[in-house]
Design an enzyme around this catalytic site. Sequence first.
Site, short mmCIF file in Angstrom:
data_model
loop_
_atom_site.label_atom_id
_atom_site.label_comp_id
_atom_site.label_asym_id
_atom_site.label_seq_id
_atom_site.Cartn_x
_atom_site.Cartn_y
_atom_site.Cartn_z
CB SER A 82 44.79 16.67 55.70
OG SER A 82 43.87 17.09 54.77
CE LYS A 115 37.24 19.89 54.54
NZ LYS A 115 37.85 21.11 54.03
CB CYS A 410 26.48 52.96 22.63
SG CYS A 410 25.15 51.81 23.05
CB CYS A 428 25.45 54.20 26.04
SG CYS A 428 24.34 54.90 24.81
CB CYS A 434 20.67 54.00 23.61
SG CYS A 434 21.44 52.39 23.80
#
Length: 672
Positions: A82, A115, A410, A428, A434
Amino acid sequence: MSTSLVEEVAALRAQLLDWAEAYFERDAPVVPDADYDQAMKRLEALEREFPDLVTPDSPTQRVGSAPLSEFESVEHRLAMLSLDNAFSSEDMDDFHRRVTERLGAGDVAYCCEPKLDGVAVSIVYEHGALVLAATRGDGARGENITANVRTISNVPLMLNGEGVPPYLEVRGEVVIPRDAFERMNAQARAADEKVFVNPRNAAAGSLRQLDSRITARRPLTFTAYSVGAVEGDLPAAHDAILRRLSEWGLPISEYMQTVSGIAACDDYYEALARQRDTLPFDIDGIVFKINGLAEQEKLGFVSRAPRWAIARKFPAQEVSTQLLGVDFQVGRTGAITPVARLEPVFVGGVTVSNATLHNADEIERLGVQVGDTVVVRRAGDVIPQIVSVVEGNTSGSSPERAPIIFPGQCPDCGSDVAREEGEAVIRCIGGMACSAQLKAVIRHFASRKAMDIEGLGDKLIDQLVDDGLVGSVADIFRLSQPQLAALERMGDKSSENLLASIDQSRSTTLPKFIYALGIREVGEATARALANHFLELDALLAAPTDELEGVDDVGPIVARHIRGFANDNRNKQVVGDLLALGVNWPPVTVASGEGPLADTIWVVTGKLESMTRGDAEQRLRSLGAKTASSVSAKTSSVLAGPGAGSKRKKAEELGISIVDETEWLAMLEEMG
Ligand code: IVH
């Protein structure tokens, strides 16, 4: 030594082993790498200070964990190690100091490489032929994944050229490029199959398929970064070895660069950190390696890592935090999106306190509840997302664990919500009644790429709708100066300025107007294609679906949305009002066969340095070219910047000329 210290070491060890098991054995990480790294660092520090506490099974003594039983186990001739991590330029200075002291040298040449955030693989070539490929496993033994690696298209099955050693073990990383990952997940989503959390997990999952026919369908790519066991001659420097590998047909990183001294390493790190978000693949840091093999040999190894290399990590793109609650936002098309409210965390270079949860299916898939500790990912300029739930969060801290309930009405206007057949989205049904939808429609209409109404920001839009002054986008052009001046925080001067910019926005272009209408799935490119095809708005709105489907970029779904929009009486009224209120545009002129690029069709893709893609397309059109958003046999040329993915690939397959930005700018210059 206090008991609490002994307990802490034991707890850290158990925790790390648990996490490593989830990561390596189940391909299902439960915490972000950053948490793992931090715990590992702490354990390493404690073990360094109290060497008596080190046990042979401590995670610090192991690189990974034992391979799964289904694959044949193979022993690495040389252990796959590692890397030590650095998190700051001070850590790099310490590393450099240790190196120069041991070498007794002042100047050191470092080879710098990204890397890659994928899966480490070892590939053995005998007399040039690929005979074995293995995972890292626990570093000493890995899994035989030869059949899978043979399916990776850029891994040569036979090395060609002069001087290939009789035995050559190549090591490198297998990754899935970002654009391919997005496509792969989109396909999986459409087929109701499992989606992957990130490209690395997708690469790991793909490589560990027992059926290599599945692996073959995954967009894996390999990049060589070192050699393992070798019989035969190789150059005496790391960079020269990699270049030799490349001559024999192995893919190496195009970003590799050898520099002198640690300051140059910092420069390389900073330069790549700036490019990180636009690179075609995920990287989690930079690896710096002493370039000379003689120096490498002199430095040698510590238990699990070489002394001649170090990985400087980037800030984490995945971190864990707590889900405090969920808000439901209503968008332009009524779509109700769950938005996670988070305990603020620093991720991908910014502090994030909201993340999207996409839709109800996604919440179910994640199994997430309020109060859970979740992993948040922010990579590039993509909106932050919750990618997984950290298992076993039983801390009991507030808020208490509670299921996320999708609203049946809603949250803004109280209208019913509905889910269309085959759609993941819940909407909705309130339409323009709305206010949340109306506000979103107006925000889109006024935005820069649409009608570009300067000064009409989100707060003002909220006020105009809430006070009942604007009930449709057409009402914007009916606003009067006294009405505006009467609004909170709005003086005479600013109301005059706003009126002037509303007035100015009346003169627009047909593509911008079509885009501003906010028809579902009609983005900028489609709006432009529609304008170029139909030339007149009336022709577009009257076009039958089959004619719409004849336009570049328009498929059956988009055609249906356009027809749906055009058939709606309210939309007809609003469009009529807008025209009556003076919204206008000059006639559309399609490339008239004039200009040096007449009769050519260009596609611009990837990231450009000197201008945006939109500007580049504009330049091309001003020279008589047509521009398109997808590559087809009709495409004449592709202008490709870094990060270009599928379009570039398609152009290559079709043998279409590809130019980079420098060549393209030179070409423009030549044309005057
Ligand atoms: S060199 C002995 N170079 O990072 C050192 N590793 O913790 C061998 N990685 O699992 C590694 N990009 O798979 C090296 N350019 C690069 C790398 C790289 C990614 C991975 C590697 C290993 C991990 C090291």
